[in-house]
Design a protein around this motif. Structure first.
Motif, short mmCIF file in Angstrom:
data_model
loop_
_atom_site.label_atom_id
_atom_site.label_comp_id
_atom_site.label_asym_id
_atom_site.label_seq_id
_atom_site.Cartn_x
_atom_site.Cartn_y
_atom_site.Cartn_z
N ALA A 5 0.82 -1.22 0.00
CA ALA A 5 0.00 0.00 0.00
C ALA A 5 0.85 1.27 0.00
O ALA A 5 0.58 2.19 -0.78
CB ALA A 5 -0.97 -0.02 1.18
N PRO A 6 1.88 1.37 0.86
CA PRO A 6 2.70 2.60 0.79
C PRO A 6 3.34 2.84 -0.57
O PRO A 6 3.45 4.00 -1.00
CB PRO A 6 3.76 2.34 1.87
CG PRO A 6 3.10 1.44 2.85
CD PRO A 6 2.25 0.54 2.01
N ALA A 51 1.97 8.96 8.15
CA ALA A 51 1.09 8.13 7.34
C ALA A 51 1.79 6.83 6.94
O ALA A 51 1.18 5.75 6.97
CB ALA A 51 0.65 8.89 6.09
N SER A 74 0.58 3.16 8.24
CA SER A 74 0.18 2.21 7.21
C SER A 74 0.97 0.91 7.31
O SER A 74 0.40 -0.19 7.25
CB SER A 74 0.35 2.83 5.83
OG SER A 74 0.03 1.91 4.80
N ALA A 79 0.01 -1.00 10.48
CA ALA A 79 -1.33 -1.59 10.32
C ALA A 79 -1.27 -2.84 9.46
O ALA A 79 -1.96 -3.84 9.73
CB ALA A 79 -2.28 -0.57 9.71
N GLY A 80 -0.45 -2.80 8.42
CA GLY A 80 -0.29 -3.98 7.57
C GLY A 80 0.27 -5.16 8.33
O GLY A 80 -0.22 -6.29 8.20
N SER A 134 -3.51 -1.99 5.78
CA SER A 134 -2.52 -0.96 5.48
C SER A 134 -3.09 0.10 4.57
O SER A 134 -2.90 1.31 4.79
CB SER A 134 -1.29 -1.61 4.83
OG SER A 134 -0.33 -0.65 4.47
N ALA A 135 -3.82 -0.33 3.51
CA ALA A 135 -4.41 0.62 2.57
C ALA A 135 -5.47 1.48 3.24
O ALA A 135 -5.55 2.70 3.00
CB ALA A 135 -5.01 -0.14 1.39
N VAL A 169 -5.77 2.34 6.46
CA VAL A 169 -5.14 3.31 7.37
C VAL A 169 -4.45 4.42 6.58
O VAL A 169 -4.52 5.60 6.95
CB VAL A 169 -4.14 2.59 8.30
CG1 VAL A 169 -3.28 3.60 9.06
CG2 VAL A 169 -4.89 1.70 9.29
N LEU A 170 -3.81 4.06 5.47
CA LEU A 170 -3.14 5.07 4.66
C LEU A 170 -4.15 6.06 4.08
O LEU A 170 -3.92 7.28 4.09
CB LEU A 170 -2.34 4.40 3.54
CG LEU A 170 -1.63 5.34 2.56
CD1 LEU A 170 -0.73 6.33 3.29
CD2 LEU A 170 -0.81 4.53 1.55
N THR A 223 -5.49 8.30 6.92
CA THR A 223 -4.45 9.24 7.37
C THR A 223 -4.19 10.32 6.33
O THR A 223 -4.06 11.51 6.66
CB THR A 223 -3.14 8.48 7.66
OG1 THR A 223 -3.40 7.40 8.54
CG2 THR A 223 -2.12 9.41 8.28
#
Length: 480
Positions: free
Chosen positions: A402-403, A420, A424, A427-428, A452-453, A455-456, A459
Motif C-alpha cells: 500500500a505505501p 502516514a 500504514s 497496520a499492515g 494498510s491501505a 489506514v493510509l 491518514t
C-alpha cells in the motif's frame, strides 16, 4: 531420489565445480567494471535491456520452480501456468510505475517510501526490515535446497554442501556487487532457459511422445481445461499470495533501478514477465510426462527427483549443472540485495554514516561475508525450521504494497507524511498477524494489505496541506 552411481556422482561434482568456477571467473571479469559504491548497489545504472530481461528470469527461477512447480504440473497439469502467470501479472503492474522508479534513481525499496512520504528514521527502519527479510529468506532456503538436492544425489553431507554454496555465493558477489551478479546471472540465465526447454522436450520423449501422454492422462490435465485443473479456490489463493509478493520483492525493483536507459525500465519488466512462462513449460511438461510414466507417486513434489532416476548418465550430469546454475543465481542475487539494504538504509540513512567510495565498497564486502555466514549457520542448524520464512513474503507485502502503490497514486493529490507511512506499515503488519492467528482461508497477506491501505487512506485524507508541502522542521533537520 537416491544417490547415483559413482560415475554419475563424479560427473555431477565435476560439472558443478565447472559451473561454479565459470561463474566466479565471470564475476571477477565483470567486477572489474565496478569502481564505485554505485556500481556495487545499482550496477551503475548500466544494464542493457537484454541483460535485465534474462537476469530477472534467473533471479526468479529457484528451487521452487525445480521442485514445487513440477509437482503442480504433476497434480494439476497446465494450472502451473496460472501460478507463473501471477508473476507475469505482477510484473505488468510494476510496469505502471517503472519509468518513475528509474527516473528517481533509487537504490532500495525504502528509498521509494521515503521519496513519497518524507525522510524519517523509523520509516526507513520498518521499510528496510520488510524489504530485506524476503531476500534473506531466499538465501537461507536456497542453501538448504542445494544441500537436499545434491545430498541425495551425491551422498555428501549437508553441512559440506551448504559451506560450498556459501563460498560460491560469496565469490559471485564480492568482486562487484550487483554488477557482478547481474552479468553472471545473464549468462547463467541463457543456459537455464535452454536447459529448461531441452529437459522438458526430453521428458515428453521419454514418456513416449505427446500422443502417448494425452492417451494415458485425462483431458482435464492436458487440454485447455488444464489451466483450471487446480480448482478455482486454489487459483484464487495463488493470486492472493503470489501477486503481493511479486509487487514488493526488492530483487525485482533493483533490476529496474539498474537499467541503462530509462525507457528500458518498462520494457524490461514486460519482457521479463514473459520469460517466466518458460518455467511453466518446464514444470508442466515434466509434471505431465512423469505422471504418464508413473501415476502412483505418493508425493507430487517427488516428480522431479523421480525423473532424475530415469535420465541417462550424461543428462544427469548436465542437469546437475543446470541445478547449480539455477540455485547460485538466486543466492547471489539475494545476498547482494540484503547487503544493499544494510549499507544504504541501515548504515547510511539510519546511522547517518558516510564514507568514501573505497571504504563503502570495503564495508559492503565485509557485510556480505557476515550475512552469508549467518545464513549458512541457520541453514545448518535449522534446515527444517526455515520453512517459517515463507511467512516473510506475507509480512513484507503487507507492510510495503500500500505505501508503494497507493502512495504513488496519492502523492500528487494529497500531502503524505512520515506518520502516514508508519501507521500504514504497522497496520499492515498487525492485520497480517491477526489474520494468521485466526487461520483465515484467504492468505493473511491480503488482510494485512487491506488494513494498510485503509489506514493510509484515512491518514492521508485527514492530513491538511497540499501535495509536496514541506515537512516539519524536525524532519528537515533529520533529513540534513
Amino acid at each position: 531420489m537416491t544417490a547415483g552411481s559413482t560415475g554419475q556422482i563424479v560427473g555431477v561434482v565435476i560439472a558443478s565445480l565447472l559451473v561454479i568456477g565459470s561463474g566466479i571467473g565471470m564475476s571477477v571479469y565483470f567486477g572489474r567494471k565496478a569502481k564505485s559504491s554505485k556500481d556495487w548497489l545499482t550496477a551503475g545504472e548500466s544494464l542493457p535491456l537484454v541483460v535485465v530481461i534474462v537476469t530477472q528470469f534467473a533471479t526468479a527461477t529457484g528451487g521452487g520452480v525445480l521442485i514445487a512447480h513440477v509437482g503442480i504440473g504433476y497434480e494439476s497439469g497446465w494450472s502451473v501456468f496460472i501460478y507463473e502467470g501471477c508473476v507475469l501479472v505482477g510484473f505488468l503492474v510494476l510496469m505502471l510505475i517503472a519509468t518513475w522508479l528509474r527516473q528517481q534513481r533509487f537504490t532500495t525499496v525504502p528509498d521509494i517510501i521515503t521519496k513519497l512520504f518524507g525522510r524519517h528514521k523509523l520509516v526507513t527502519a520498518i521499510a528496510a526490515l520488510a524489504a530485506l527479510v524476503v531476500p534473506f529468506g531466499w538465501l537461507a532456503t536456497q542453501f538448504v535446497a542445494f544441500a537436499q538436492l545434491f545430498g541425495q544425489l551425491t551422498g555428501v553431507s549437508p553441512t559440506a554442501l551448504i559451506l560450498l554454496i556459501m563460498v560460491a555465493s560469496l565469490l559471485f558477489v564480492l568482486p562487484g556487487g550487483l554488477t557482478s551478479v547481474a552479468w553472471t546471472d545473464f549468462v547463467f540465465g541463457l543456459f537455464m532457459i535452454a536447459m529448461s526447454l531441452g529437459v522438458a522436450a526430453y521428458a515428453v520423449h521419454l514418456a513416449g511422445g505427446w500422443g502417448h501422454i494425452t492417451a494415458t492422462l485425462p483431458q482435464r490435465l492436458w487440454g485447455w481445461e488444464g489451466l483450471t485443473a487446480a480448482g478455482w479456490e486454489q487459483i484464487w489463493l495463488w493470486v492472493a499470495a503470489i501477486l503481493p509478493g511479486t509487487l514488493t520483492n526488492q530483487l525485482y525493483y533493483q533490476r529496474v533501478f539498474a537499467t541503462r536507459k530509462v525507457s528500458d525500465a518498462r520494457r524490461g519488466l514486460g519482457l521479463s514477465g514473459l520469460t517466466m512462462l518458460v518455467g511453466g513449460v518446464y514444470a508442466g511438461c515434466i509434471g505431465l510426462s512423469v505422471r504418464s510414466m508413473n501415476p502412483g507417486l505418493a508425493n507430487e513434489e517427488d516428480a522431479a527427483g523421480w525423473l532424475l532416476t530415469q535420465l541417462p548418465s550424461w543428462l544427469v550430469i548436465v542437469f546437475g549443472a543446470f541445478l547449480v546454475s539455477t540455485i547460485v543465481s538466486t543466492t547471489g542475487a539475494a545476498l547482494q540485495s540484503v547487503v544493499a539494504n544494510l549499507i544504504r538504509d541501515v548504515y547510511q540513512n539510519i546511522a547517518g554514516k558516510q564514507q568514501g567510495e573505497r571504504q563503502t565498497v570495503a564495508l559492503s564486502r565485509m557485510i556480505t561475508v557476515g550475512v552469508s555466514v549467518l545464513a549458512a549457520v541457520l541453514a545448518i542448524l535449522f534446515p527444517k525450521a526455515l520453512t517459517w520464512l515463507v511467512a516473510t513474503y506475507a509480512y513484507s507485502a503487507a507492510a510495503l504494497a500500500a505505501p508503494i502503490f497507493l502512495g504513488y497514486v496519492l502523492h500528487r493529490r494529497r500531502r503524505l507524511t512520515p506518520v502516514a507511512a508508519i501507521a500504514s506499515m504497522l497496520a499492515g503488519i498487525v492485520g497480517c498477524a491477526a489474520a494468521q492467528l485466526l487461520d483465515t482461508t484467504v492468505p493473511y497477506a491480503v488482510y494485512g494489505i487491506a488494513a494498510s491501505a485503509a489506514v493510509l487512506l484515512v491518514t492521508a485524507l485527514a492530513t491538511p496541506g497540499k501535495p509536496g508541502a514541506p515537512v516539519r522542521s524536525e524532519q528537515v533537520r533529520e533529513r540534513a
